[in-house]
Design an enzyme around this catalytic site. Structure first.
Site, mmCIF file in Angstrom:
data_model
loop_
_atom_site.group_PDB
_atom_site.id
_atom_site.type_symbol
_atom_site.label_atom_id
_atom_site.label_comp_id
_atom_site.label_asym_id
_atom_site.label_seq_id
_atom_site.Cartn_x
_atom_site.Cartn_y
_atom_site.Cartn_z
ATOM 1 N N THR A 99 0.869 -1.186 0.000
ATOM 2 C CA THR A 99 0.000 0.000 0.000
ATOM 3 C C THR A 99 0.905 1.235 0.000
ATOM 4 O OG1 THR A 99 -0.125 0.121 2.418
ATOM 5 C CG2 THR A 99 -1.762 -1.271 1.322
ATOM 6 N N LYS A 227 14.934 5.524 3.461
ATOM 7 C CA LYS A 227 15.885 4.500 3.005
ATOM 8 C C LYS A 227 17.219 4.608 3.751
ATOM 9 C CE LYS A 227 13.593 4.178 -1.465
ATOM 10 N NZ LYS A 227 13.452 4.771 -2.792
HETATM 11 N N1 LIG Z 1 6.660 1.751 -7.690
HETATM 12 C C1 LIG Z 1 7.945 1.613 -7.320
HETATM 13 O O1 LIG Z 1 8.868 1.768 -8.120
HETATM 14 C C2 LIG Z 1 8.274 1.242 -5.908
HETATM 15 C C3 LIG Z 1 9.590 0.849 -5.607
HETATM 16 C C4 LIG Z 1 9.910 0.480 -4.285
HETATM 17 C C5 LIG Z 1 8.931 0.562 -3.302
HETATM 18 N N2 LIG Z 1 7.676 0.970 -3.625
HETATM 19 C C6 LIG Z 1 6.665 0.995 -2.564
HETATM 20 O O2 LIG Z 1 5.736 -0.058 -2.796
HETATM 21 C C7 LIG Z 1 4.419 0.335 -2.393
HETATM 22 C C8 LIG Z 1 3.466 0.188 -3.571
HETATM 23 O O3 LIG Z 1 3.935 0.976 -4.636
HETATM 24 P P1 LIG Z 1 3.050 1.150 -5.956
HETATM 25 O O4 LIG Z 1 3.934 1.767 -6.956
HETATM 26 O O5 LIG Z 1 2.339 -0.108 -6.239
HETATM 27 O O6 LIG Z 1 2.014 2.241 -5.439
HETATM 28 P P2 LIG Z 1 0.576 2.578 -6.074
HETATM 29 O O7 LIG Z 1 0.248 3.931 -5.589
HETATM 30 O O8 LIG Z 1 0.573 2.271 -7.523
HETATM 31 O O9 LIG Z 1 -0.370 1.488 -5.389
HETATM 32 C C9 LIG Z 1 -0.708 1.500 -4.051
HETATM 33 C C10 LIG Z 1 -2.053 0.812 -3.944
HETATM 34 O O10 LIG Z 1 -2.344 0.652 -2.575
HETATM 35 C C11 LIG Z 1 -3.716 0.949 -2.392
HETATM 36 N N3 LIG Z 1 -3.863 1.380 -1.004
HETATM 37 C C12 LIG Z 1 -3.414 2.512 -0.435
HETATM 38 N N4 LIG Z 1 -3.711 2.530 0.866
HETATM 39 C C13 LIG Z 1 -4.368 1.377 1.130
HETATM 40 C C14 LIG Z 1 -4.953 0.803 2.282
HETATM 41 N N5 LIG Z 1 -4.937 1.417 3.451
HETATM 42 N N6 LIG Z 1 -5.558 -0.399 2.162
HETATM 43 C C15 LIG Z 1 -5.609 -1.049 0.979
HETATM 44 N N7 LIG Z 1 -5.075 -0.554 -0.140
HETATM 45 C C16 LIG Z 1 -4.464 0.635 -0.073
HETATM 46 C C17 LIG Z 1 -4.042 2.036 -3.385
HETATM 47 O O11 LIG Z 1 -5.429 2.050 -3.704
HETATM 48 C C18 LIG Z 1 -3.185 1.625 -4.580
HETATM 49 O O12 LIG Z 1 -3.897 0.799 -5.480
HETATM 50 C C19 LIG Z 1 4.550 1.768 -1.884
HETATM 51 O O13 LIG Z 1 4.669 1.737 -0.491
HETATM 52 C C20 LIG Z 1 5.838 2.276 -2.522
HETATM 53 O O14 LIG Z 1 6.486 3.238 -1.731
HETATM 54 C C21 LIG Z 1 7.321 1.296 -4.910
HETATM 55 N N1 LIG Z 2 9.247 6.447 -5.441
HETATM 56 C C1 LIG Z 2 10.403 5.661 -5.193
HETATM 57 C C2 LIG Z 2 10.091 4.211 -5.433
HETATM 58 C C3 LIG Z 2 11.189 3.307 -4.957
HETATM 59 O O1 LIG Z 2 11.239 3.258 -3.553
HETATM 60 C C4 LIG Z 2 11.523 6.105 -6.105
HETATM 61 O O2 LIG Z 2 11.261 6.877 -7.048
HETATM 62 O O3 LIG Z 2 12.663 5.711 -5.880
#
Ligand SMILES: NC(=O)c1ccc[n+]([C@@H]2O[C@H](COP(=O)([O-])OP(=O)(O)OC[C@H]3O[C@@H](n4cnc5c(N)ncnc54)[C@H](O)[C@@H]3O)[C@@H](O)[C@H]2O)c1
Ligand SMILES: N[C@@H](CCO)C(=O)O
Length: 353
Positions: A99, A227
């Protein structure tokens, strides 16, 4: 062959990418890794929640264009995201928490992890909040319940840094680190160097799936601060809190700052670092720095990340690779599940001997 039932909490870019991989790669994983993954529940703030003890078809989940509350139309579904019930009652071995990252107090993801571990379920997560803010508590809870809390993707997406440093570099004595730890801000700086304006560059990073739901966290350095805390606490044995790490982002850098740096053969990079001081304390910081073109981190472009670990026995060791991206980050979740599978298999073999 082992079948792991998994529940996805959050169904945005990363967990959707994991479902995409499950839809195509299960036969390969069965052959090469010894397990398959079966999605038995999904819960998402926007889409609602669904439990299906026999498993949901991953391809259908990915391809169906669900509207708001759309999981309510599925058998066993609800238009509400009932995370607590899903986490506690779905017949899942592993809870996959992806999330939004909340950089302030890590909630509600900290609670999601807590409920899962207390229910005897492993947790794999890419969410930086629970790891930076509550790792000690969650690791202790995992141990007490005989399950795993794994979070490789919380620092450099799918690029291994935590396990690499802890396992492969064990004994090398890490004394500090500095690196580019946010894909979005690095991508934005590169696009601005190419002449694009800040807001358009941020939009591009959002479309490419790099940015946080609120990209302020990327450009103001709050994401890197989490991080730095995670790495400092893991690799330097610190117990830093985010508010103890000084933090400046890139939002104040103007096109002329970028141009002036270029004219001096320098490039702006958002650098996160931490060092163990002589008295044993650890200091962390996040700030934009002008690096000369020939600096090893100056050539790290786009959403690529790199971290140089300063070690006692090897000197500087640099790890570089994708730092953001949907599939890249879903890979981090897979690598966590592989780690759990290896540990479970080793434990079972030991018990049988
Ligand atoms: N996208 C990246 O490159 C990346 C890289 C490393 C870490 N992350 C981390 O991974 C996680 C997910 O990233 P993402 O890119 O899929 O984000 P995103 O915003 O695409 O998806 C997050 C999803 O979580 C849902 N959500 C939010 N709060 C919620 C809750 N309380 N209960 C249920 N669902 C909920 C939202 O509706 C959304 O669909 C984040 O914490 C982000 O920081 C992302
Ligand atoms: N929003 C983050 C995702 C990876 O944690 C980034 O751009 O590095």
């Amino acid at each position: 062959m082992t079948l792991y039932n998994i529940a996805l909490i959050g169904f945005g870019g990363v967990n959707r990418a994991l479902a995409e991989l499950i839809a195509t790669k299960n036969p390969l994983w069965e052959r090469d890794l010894g397990f398959r993954l079966n999605i038995v529940a999904v819960s998402d703030l926007y889409l609602g929640s669904v439990i299906s003890p026999n498993g949901l078809d991953a391809k259908t989940l990915v391809e169906a264009n669900f509207a708001k509350g759309g999981f309510g139309q599925l058998s066993g579904g609800s238009a509400e995201a009932d995370n607590e019930t899903i986490i506690k009652t779905a017949p899942a071995d592993i809870i996959v928490e992806a999330t939004f990252t909340n950089p302030k107090d890590g909630e509600p993801a900290v609670s999601h992890c807590r409920w899962a571990l207390q229910s005897g379920k492993h947790v794999v997560t890419t969410n930086k909040g629970p790891v930076a803010i509550a790792a000690q508590e969650l690791k202790a809870l995992a141990k007490a319940n005989g399950v795993h809390f794994e979070y490789e993707g919380s620092v450099m997406s799918g690029t291994p840094v935590i396990r690499m440093a802890e396992k492969t570099l064990a004994g090398a004595e890490v004394k500090g680190f500095e690196g580019i730890l946010n894909g979005t801000s690095n991508f934005v700086l590169g696009r601005m160097e190419g002449g694009l304006d800040f807001a358009t560059a941020v939009k591009e990073a959002q479309i490419l799936g790099y940015a946080e739901a609120d990209p302020t966290a990327d450009v103001e350095g709050f994401d890197v601060r989490l991080k730095v805390v995670i790495l400092a606490n893991e690799l330097l044995g610190a117990s830093l809190k985010p508010e103890e790490v000084t933090c400046t982002g890139i939002s104040k850098l103007s096109p002329s700052d970028i141009e002036n740096a270029k004219a001096a053969n320098n490039r702006w990079k958002l650098i996160g670092s931490a060092v163990r001081n002589e008295d044993g304390t650890v200091t962390g910081s996040v700030s934009p720095k002008q690096l000369p073109f020939e600096h090893p981190l100056a050539g790290v472009n786009g959403a690529t990340n790199a971290v140089s670990l300063n070690t006692e026995l090897l000197g500087s060791v640099t790890i570089t690779g994708p730092g953001a991206g949907r599939i890249e980050t879903a890979y981090a979740l897979l690598s966590d599940i592989v780690a759990i599978h290896k540990a479970q298999t080793a434990a079972a073999t030991k018990e049988a001997a």
